[in-house]
Design a protein around this motif. Structure first.
Motif, PDB file in Angstrom:
ATOM      1  N   SER B 275       0.804  -1.216   0.000  1.00 51.88           N
ATOM      2  CA  SER B 275       0.000   0.000   0.000  1.00 51.88           C
ATOM      3  C   SER B 275       0.836   1.265   0.000  1.00 51.88           C
ATOM      4  CB  SER B 275      -0.906   0.043   1.237  1.00 51.88           C
ATOM      5  OG  SER B 275      -1.852  -0.975   1.200  1.00 51.88           O
ATOM      6  N   ALA B 276       2.067   1.181   0.486  1.00 51.54           N
ATOM      7  CA  ALA B 276       2.876   2.393   0.578  1.00 51.54           C
ATOM      8  C   ALA B 276       3.056   2.985  -0.804  1.00 51.54           C
ATOM      9  CB  ALA B 276       4.224   2.059   1.196  1.00 51.54           C
ATOM     10  N   PRO B 277       2.730   4.255  -0.961  1.00 51.08           N
ATOM     11  CA  PRO B 277       2.845   4.834  -2.293  1.00 51.08           C
ATOM     12  C   PRO B 277       4.303   4.874  -2.745  1.00 51.08           C
ATOM     13  CG  PRO B 277       2.210   6.487  -0.686  1.00 51.08           C
ATOM     14  CD  PRO B 277       2.260   5.201   0.030  1.00 51.08           C
ATOM     15  N   THR B 278       4.566   4.322  -3.904  1.00 51.89           N
ATOM     16  CA  THR B 278       5.913   4.376  -4.449  1.00 51.89           C
ATOM     17  C   THR B 278       5.829   4.883  -5.878  1.00 51.89           C
ATOM     18  OG1 THR B 278       5.755   2.139  -5.272  1.00 51.89           O
ATOM     19  CG2 THR B 278       6.705   2.413  -3.082  1.00 51.89           C
ATOM     20  N   LEU B 279       6.967   5.271  -6.393  1.00 52.68           N
ATOM     21  CA  LEU B 279       6.972   5.828  -7.740  1.00 52.68           C
ATOM     22  C   LEU B 279       6.783   4.749  -8.791  1.00 52.68           C
ATOM     23  CD1 LEU B 279       9.828   8.402  -7.320  1.00 52.68           C
ATOM     24  CD2 LEU B 279       7.371   8.765  -7.194  1.00 52.68           C
ATOM     25  N   HIS B 280       7.218   3.537  -8.456  1.00 55.19           N
ATOM     26  CA  HIS B 280       7.144   2.481  -9.459  1.00 55.19           C
ATOM     27  C   HIS B 280       6.153   1.426  -9.013  1.00 55.19           C
ATOM     28  CE1 HIS B 280      10.713   4.402 -10.990  1.00 55.19           C
ATOM     29  NE2 HIS B 280      11.159   4.392  -9.767  1.00 55.19           N
ATOM     30  N   THR B 281       4.933   1.547  -9.489  1.00 53.92           N
ATOM     31  CA  THR B 281       3.917   0.584  -9.086  1.00 53.92           C
ATOM     32  C   THR B 281       3.529  -0.247 -10.296  1.00 53.92           C
ATOM     33  OG1 THR B 281       2.336   2.344  -9.436  1.00 53.92           O
ATOM     34  CG2 THR B 281       2.902   1.811  -7.154  1.00 53.92           C
ATOM     35  N   ALA B 282       3.178  -1.468  -9.999  1.00 52.15           N
ATOM     36  CA  ALA B 282       2.731  -2.354 -11.066  1.00 52.15           C
ATOM     37  C   ALA B 282       1.234  -2.532 -10.944  1.00 52.15           C
ATOM     38  CB  ALA B 282       3.443  -3.697 -10.935  1.00 52.15           C
ATOM     39  N   PRO B 283       0.550  -2.726 -12.059  1.00 50.48           N
ATOM     40  CA  PRO B 283      -0.909  -2.915 -12.013  1.00 50.48           C
ATOM     41  C   PRO B 283      -1.279  -4.142 -11.184  1.00 50.48           C
ATOM     42  CG  PRO B 283      -0.143  -2.613 -14.279  1.00 50.48           C
ATOM     43  CD  PRO B 283       1.077  -2.740 -13.426  1.00 50.48           C
ATOM     44  N   ALA B 284      -0.350  -5.108 -11.108  1.00 48.99           N
ATOM     45  CA  ALA B 284      -0.649  -6.338 -10.376  1.00 48.99           C
ATOM     46  C   ALA B 284      -0.838  -6.068  -8.888  1.00 48.99           C
ATOM     47  CB  ALA B 284       0.475  -7.349 -10.570  1.00 48.99           C
ATOM     48  N   ASP B 285      -0.241  -4.962  -8.398  1.00 53.65           N
ATOM     49  CA  ASP B 285      -0.342  -4.647  -6.983  1.00 53.65           C
ATOM     50  C   ASP B 285      -1.790  -4.540  -6.517  1.00 53.65           C
ATOM     51  OD1 ASP B 285       2.322  -4.574  -7.056  1.00 53.65           O
ATOM     52  OD2 ASP B 285       2.539  -2.401  -6.944  1.00 53.65           O
ATOM     53  N   ARG B 286      -2.636  -4.052  -7.430  1.00 56.49           N
ATOM     54  CA  ARG B 286      -4.022  -3.814  -7.044  1.00 56.49           C
ATOM     55  C   ARG B 286      -4.701  -5.124  -6.670  1.00 56.49           C
ATOM     56  NH1 ARG B 286      -6.333  -0.394 -11.616  1.00 56.49           N
ATOM     57  NH2 ARG B 286      -8.435  -1.230 -11.427  1.00 56.49           N
ATOM     58  N   ALA B 287      -4.487  -6.127  -7.489  1.00 59.61           N
ATOM     59  CA  ALA B 287      -5.091  -7.432  -7.223  1.00 59.61           C
ATOM     60  C   ALA B 287      -4.507  -8.033  -5.940  1.00 59.61           C
ATOM     61  CB  ALA B 287      -4.823  -8.368  -8.396  1.00 59.61           C
ATOM     62  N   GLU B 288      -3.206  -7.832  -5.764  1.00 54.49           N
ATOM     63  CA  GLU B 288      -2.543  -8.364  -4.574  1.00 54.49           C
ATOM     64  C   GLU B 288      -3.128  -7.737  -3.313  1.00 54.49           C
ATOM     65  OE1 GLU B 288       1.684  -7.633  -4.505  1.00 54.49           O
ATOM     66  OE2 GLU B 288       1.725  -8.145  -2.365  1.00 54.49           O
ATOM     67  N   ARG B 289      -3.308  -6.402  -3.372  1.00 53.60           N
ATOM     68  CA  ARG B 289      -3.872  -5.714  -2.207  1.00 53.60           C
ATOM     69  C   ARG B 289      -5.270  -6.215  -1.907  1.00 53.60           C
ATOM     70  NH1 ARG B 289      -0.915  -1.077  -4.108  1.00 53.60           N
ATOM     71  NH2 ARG B 289      -2.612  -0.437  -5.458  1.00 53.60           N
ATOM     72  N   ALA B 290      -6.064  -6.382  -2.958  1.00 54.76           N
ATOM     73  CA  ALA B 290      -7.436  -6.852  -2.764  1.00 54.76           C
ATOM     74  C   ALA B 290      -7.437  -8.217  -2.071  1.00 54.76           C
ATOM     75  CB  ALA B 290      -8.155  -6.919  -4.102  1.00 54.76           C
ATOM     76  N   ALA B 291      -6.535  -9.091  -2.498  1.00 55.01           N
ATOM     77  CA  ALA B 291      -6.461 -10.418  -1.904  1.00 55.01           C
ATOM     78  C   ALA B 291      -6.046 -10.338  -0.436  1.00 55.01           C
ATOM     79  CB  ALA B 291      -5.471 -11.277  -2.688  1.00 55.01           C
ATOM     80  N   LEU B 292      -5.058  -9.485  -0.159  1.00 54.25           N
ATOM     81  CA  LEU B 292      -4.576  -9.353   1.222  1.00 54.25           C
ATOM     82  C   LEU B 292      -5.659  -8.799   2.136  1.00 54.25           C
ATOM     83  CD1 LEU B 292      -0.980  -8.004   0.583  1.00 54.25           C
ATOM     84  CD2 LEU B 292      -1.579 -10.153   1.704  1.00 54.25           C
ATOM     85  N   ARG B 293      -6.396  -7.810   1.628  1.00 49.48           N
ATOM     86  CA  ARG B 293      -7.475  -7.233   2.434  1.00 49.48           C
ATOM     87  C   ARG B 293      -8.498  -8.299   2.774  1.00 49.48           C
ATOM     88  NH1 ARG B 293      -7.937  -2.921  -1.671  1.00 49.48           N
ATOM     89  NH2 ARG B 293      -6.081  -1.703  -1.168  1.00 49.48           N
ATOM     90  N   ALA B 294      -8.834  -9.094   1.773  1.00 47.21           N
ATOM     91  CA  ALA B 294      -9.809 -10.149   2.000  1.00 47.21           C
ATOM     92  C   ALA B 294      -9.279 -11.132   3.041  1.00 47.21           C
ATOM     93  CB  ALA B 294     -10.094 -10.871   0.677  1.00 47.21           C
ATOM     94  N   ALA B 295      -7.982 -11.447   2.951  1.00 48.94           N
ATOM     95  CA  ALA B 295      -7.391 -12.399   3.894  1.00 48.94           C
ATOM     96  C   ALA B 295      -7.413 -11.848   5.316  1.00 48.94           C
ATOM     97  CB  ALA B 295      -5.967 -12.715   3.479  1.00 48.94           C
ATOM     98  N   LEU B 296      -7.222 -10.551   5.456  1.00 48.36           N
ATOM     99  CA  LEU B 296      -7.150  -9.962   6.793  1.00 48.36           C
ATOM    100  C   LEU B 296      -8.512  -9.807   7.445  1.00 48.36           C
ATOM    101  CD1 LEU B 296      -4.421  -7.256   6.236  1.00 48.36           C
ATOM    102  CD2 LEU B 296      -4.319  -9.094   7.895  1.00 48.36           C
ATOM    103  N   THR B 297      -9.568  -9.680   6.639  1.00 44.28           N
ATOM    104  CA  THR B 297     -10.882  -9.461   7.244  1.00 44.28           C
ATOM    105  C   THR B 297     -11.523 -10.761   7.700  1.00 44.28           C
ATOM    106  OG1 THR B 297     -11.693  -9.348   4.989  1.00 44.28           O
ATOM    107  CG2 THR B 297     -11.546  -7.274   6.201  1.00 44.28           C
ATOM    108  N   THR B 298     -11.083 -11.878   7.133  1.00 46.39           N
ATOM    109  CA  THR B 298     -11.725 -13.131   7.549  1.00 46.39           C
ATOM    110  C   THR B 298     -11.104 -13.659   8.835  1.00 46.39           C
ATOM    111  OG1 THR B 298     -10.205 -14.268   6.068  1.00 46.39           O
ATOM    112  CG2 THR B 298     -12.446 -13.884   5.270  1.00 46.39           C
TER     113      THR B 298
END
Lengths: 296, 298, 339
Positions: B275-298
């Motif tokens: 999640s930390a904003p960086t200058l070089h982000t990949a589009p794949a990060d978005r899917a990764e974050r979504a998965a992690l969020r889901a993992a943390l809420t369950t």
């Protein structure tokens, strides 16, 4: 603080009026052209060269009586305000720091005092202790002290919860240090506002009591007493109550104006206001017309 | 350099400190073991910190990262004696402060071994005191005469790169970046061994951010231990030797900055890194974050 | 610097040529222009009309995506403070086509917020546009009456700001406030407004829309509130969403959630974004194009990748260096090599 109050037109007007009233109180008896107690045959005379404001029903000079009576009013109202200040502020600040028991007790005492009608109470005290304005004003001062208690307590509470006080505590400050160094400066402006208001209230109380003939023996001149005696002869001299009434009104108004001005110039917002006005005045090369501060 | 609080994980060995030599100090500036803190009474009582163990060596910079409500501010307050521990111990510069009375705390604080910099300097500096008065306060509290105190704050101003004429100003009359540096300077007047800073750069823009971080870097070379508290891994990554991740009142990960950022283990740490904003982000990060969020809420 | 100014002058000449081709219709009113303007698709023309006429418009759903007409075009915008009599913004220009995202980065006082406020028609008193132009869906905002502005805001251009809590009434439930926006902006009935409100809350990825709908603002966290405001902002199907420091006050994890949401909305609905931030990385995460502003001046303007890779202006270099020296980028860059 005074310099900032004087930068507002409202503040200048208020200070000017109150200075005049204070001078009257000090120099009044000296300035009086006649003996305020001396009667003459010219009763209920209209204004003239010798009696600028005319004479009353016993032929006494009204101007002299007004001047002589100002000391009682000023001293009385100051007594009310200062008593209230001392009785209210000290427990007000301490209630925040001395623990729950002290806080609870002082709050209940204040609630009780608020419930007592102070004019009636003042009358009762005079009936008990004998006719004297000093005792009556002391008691009234205690009765209006809840205002000071509340104001100083509220101001202290906001400061006590602020981060800079916490920062001072982390640096090892004691309660006394915090009060002296951080709280006191912030509590002063609201107390000054309350003080100015209470002096105004004090004038009204002194005038009310003397109007009723309480606290001061009749031949002694007072503003309230003058008003009362004039009212008895309204059909002969309808303009007579105007002078004492105007004097009471102007003084009370000046007190409230001063309270407004103090509130307007105190704190962060006040600093900004004063700086802004100076800037604007400087740029336009003239002073602004008086924006009398917001309603109290 | 890891501690029992960060439970060992199945995958991989304990991270090794690769960035700097282990200072192997005789005595840590701060040692917290098994710290529990509760807020509220009886039925409203809830646990804010659970079994936190952390130690900070002299000259070390530790970043404590966690979201709002994770207990990171409470941790700082426990170290400062503003909240009581319900279990565990806190040792500051070799002195066990866990059961200290108010008077003992005051004496300890006046020594100025530990200093704290609030998140918002506008609120933590008295608006009616000049910069000089605010800076001098900790010294005056120690009984240093006013003249000497004022003489001692002048060189500090240079250290935080502020011009001397600021001394007579009020906090409202200087810029946000300058205020933050005044707050840092105030923490340094007592020559502390440990400085705790709460979000020191998150409210600042780039130029001021760099300046404050550089000041902290210089401070570190003088042997002062620094604890940085932030919600943003990115804002502590630049100067922290070690990073501790606090999640729901527990330290879920502790390790060198490099290890935590490059090989995060706990899902929450992974989310923080991603999640930390960086200058070089990949589009794949978005899917990764979504998965992690889901993992943390369950 | 010479390269930069060359680039800028190139851009300007490009803009000017576009400007000429678009301004052919002259000062006709908006609806007439939409019909007569040559190089424009019907869909764009349709929402053009809707912007000028009333709120009861066909939503953006009918808008055909494509690189055609810009939904927001700002040209050499200058903003002046009449009270202090000084220019605060000295010529900002960018174009935004549907589904694109432009970022404006700069420190506080750089004029980035005023630029956005000008595009929303909500400049503070004494502050006004003193030069250049802003076109929203082809309509020059200089010609708009207050009534037309009201119709335009929300249904064509919308915005979210830094402090979400202050934009909601604390004593009214969240759902009622969203439904109100829906009813006012789209003229739907109560029941339908409720359904649409719940859809919107779902669209901004709130976990339990029904629950949030019945909650008061103080019961929600900062990130949830910002989502509610985004839901309200997109209620009338705007074509441009301006996010002015919308994630600044939030935790980074929540910030990433909001930025991801904006990216999703952009992909799914063709919403064009203007993202304003003091953090270059936030903009790098969502925008294809970035403007770097400093003291009212655009010091750098170009595709995000190019600006990040090859910053020309000293201030942009500082912004990039800050992340590379002190940010996570310091650890990330070499990671690519080790893999």
């Amino acid at each position: 603080m005074l310099r900032r109050v004087l930068s507002l037109p409202a503040g200048r007007i208020a200070v000017a009026i109150l200075t005049v009233v204070a001078l009257l109180a000090v120099l009044g008896p000296v300035l009086a052209p006649h003996d305020p107690l001396a009667t003459s045959a010219r009763t209920l005379a209209p204004g003239s060269g010798t009696h600028p404001l005319g004479t009353d029903y016993l032929g006494r000079d009204v101007l002299s009586r007004l001047l002589a009576g100002s000391r009682v009013s000023v001293l009385g109202s100051l007594e009310v305000a200062l008593t209230a200040l001392v009785v209210g502020v000290v427990p007000g600040i301490l209630s925040v720091y001395l623990g729950r028991a002290f806080e609870w007790v002082t709050l209940r005492v204040v609630d009780t005092l608020v419930a007592l009608p102070f004019l009636l109470f003042a009358v009762a005290v005079i009936a008990l202790l004998g006719n004297g304005i000093t005792q009556a004003m002391l008691v009234t001062g205690v009765l209006v002290s809840p205002l000071f208690y509340r104001v100083s307590r509220a101001a202290t509470l906001t400061v006590a919860r602020s981060q800079y006080v916490e920062a001072a505590l982390i640096a090892g400050a004691s309660v006394g240090w915090v009060v002296r160094r951080h709280v006191w400066v912030k509590v002063l402006p609201p107390i000054a506002v309350a003080l100015a208001q209470t002096i105004g209230v004090g004038f009204v109380i002194v005038s009310s009591l003397t109007f009723l003939g309480i606290g001061v023996q009749p031949p002694e001149p007072t503003w309230g007493g003058l008003l009362a005696s004039d009212l008895g002869y309204l059909s002969y001299q309808p303009w007579a109550p105007v002078a004492p009434a105007l004097l009471i009104m102007a003084t009370v108004w000046a007190c409230n104006l001063l309270a407004d001005a103090i509130r307007d110039v105190s704190g962060e917002a006040g600093r900004a206001l004063v700086a802004h006005r100076r800037l604007r005045a400087g740029r336009r090369g003239r002073t602004e017309p008086a924006p009398t501060g917001g309603a109290s | 350099m890891t501690h029992p609080g960060s439970a060992p994980r199945a995958d991989g060995p304990e991270p090794q400190d690769t960035r700097r030599d282990d200072p192997s100090p005789a005595r840590p500036v701060l040692a917290i073991t098994g710290l529990d803190v509760h807020y509220g009474l009886r039925r409203r009582r809830r646990k804010v910190l659970h079994d936190v163990t952390l130690s900070v060596a002299p000259g070390e910079t530790v970043g404590i990262v966690g979201e709002t409500g994770s207990g990171k501010s409470t941790l700082a307050r426990a170290v400062l004696g503003l909240v009581r521990a319900s279990a565990g111990t806190v040792t500051v510069a070799g002195e066990d402060v866990t059961g200290h009375s108010e008077a003992k705390w005051r004496r300890l604080r006046r020594r100025g071994t530990v200093q704290y910099v609030f998140q918002d300097p506008l609120r933590s500096l008295d608006p009616d005191l000049t910069v000089a008065d605010s800076l001098a306060e900790p010294l005056l509290l120690r009984g240093v005469p006013r003249g000497e105190a004022l003489a001692r704050i002048r060189p500090l101003l240079e250290r935080v790169r502020l011009p001397g004429e600021l001394l007579d100003r009020l906090p409202g009359e200087i810029s946000g970046g300058q205020r933050q540096r005044v707050a840092v300077a105030r923490a340094l007047v007592t020559e502390p061994e440990l400085v705790i800073l709460d979000e020191p750069v998150s409210a600042l823009d780039s130029a001021n951010r760099v300046q404050v971080l550089q000041i902290l870097k210089e401070l570190r070379t003088t042997g002062v231990a620094i604890v940085l508290i932030s919600h943003d891994l990115g804002s502590v990554a630049g100067i922290a030797d070690r990073i501790a991740v606090l999640y729901r009142g527990e330290l879920v990960e502790t390790g060198t900055a490099r290890d935590v950022i490059r090989r995060p283990r706990h899902p929450y740490t992974r989310l923080l890194v991603s999640s930390a904003p960086t200058l070089h982000t990949a589009p794949a990060d978005r899917a990764e974050r979504a998965a992690l969020r889901a993992a943390l809420t369950t | 610097m010479t390269a930069l100014s060359e680039k800028r002058s190139q851009q300007r000449s490009q803009q000017q040529s576009q400007q000429q081709s678009e301004q052919q219709p002259g000062h006709l009113n908006a609806s007439a222009r939409a019909g007569s303007s040559p190089g424009r698709t019907d869909a764009a023309g349709g929402s053009d009309r809707s912007a000028a006429e009333a709120a009861a418009a066909t939503g953006p759903d009918g808008t055909a995506p494509g690189p055609e007409a810009p939904v927001l075009s700002v040209r050499d915008l200058r903003i002046t403070d009449r009270a202090g009599d000084r220019e605060i913004v000295h010529g900002v220009g960018f174009e935004l086509t549907p589904g694109k995202a432009v970022g404006i980065v700069g420190e506080s006082g750089s004029g980035k917020t005023l630029t956005c406020r000008a595009a929303l028609g909500i400049l503070p008193p004494h502050v006004e546009v003193s030069g250049g132009s802003v076109h929203i869906a082809g309509t020059d905002i200089a010609d708009l009456t207050p009534r037309q502005w009201t119709a335009l805001r929300g249904s064509t251009v919308s915005a979210v700001f830094q402090d979400p809590a202050s934009y909601l009434n604390p004593s009214i439930r969240v759902g009622a406030q969203i439904a109100e926006v829906v009813r006012v902006k789209t003229g739907r009935g109560r029941r339908e407004a409720r359904r649409r409100g719940l859809d919107l809350l779902r669209a901004v990825h709130l976990r339990d829309p029904e629950l949030v709908y019945s909650q008061y603002p103080f019961e929600l966290s900062g990130g949830m509130l910002q989502r509610v405001l985004i839901a309200a902002a997109i209620a009338a199907g705007p074509r441009v969403l301006i996010a002015d420091e919308a994630t600044t006050a939030l935790d980074v994890t929540v910030q990433a959630e909001i930025l991801d949401l904006l990216a999703d909305l952009r992909e799914q609905t063709g919403l064009a974004l203007v993202v304003v931030s003091h953090d270059l990385a936030v903009i790098a995460q969502v925008c294809d194009e970035v403007l770097v502003m400093r003291q009212g001046e655009v010091v750098e303007h170009g595709p995000t990748a190019q600006v990040l890779h090859d910053p020309r202006h000293e201030y942009t270099r500082l912004l990039v260096a800050e992340h590379e020296q002190y940010g996570l980028d310091r650890f990330r860059a070499p990671e690519e090599e080790t893999r």
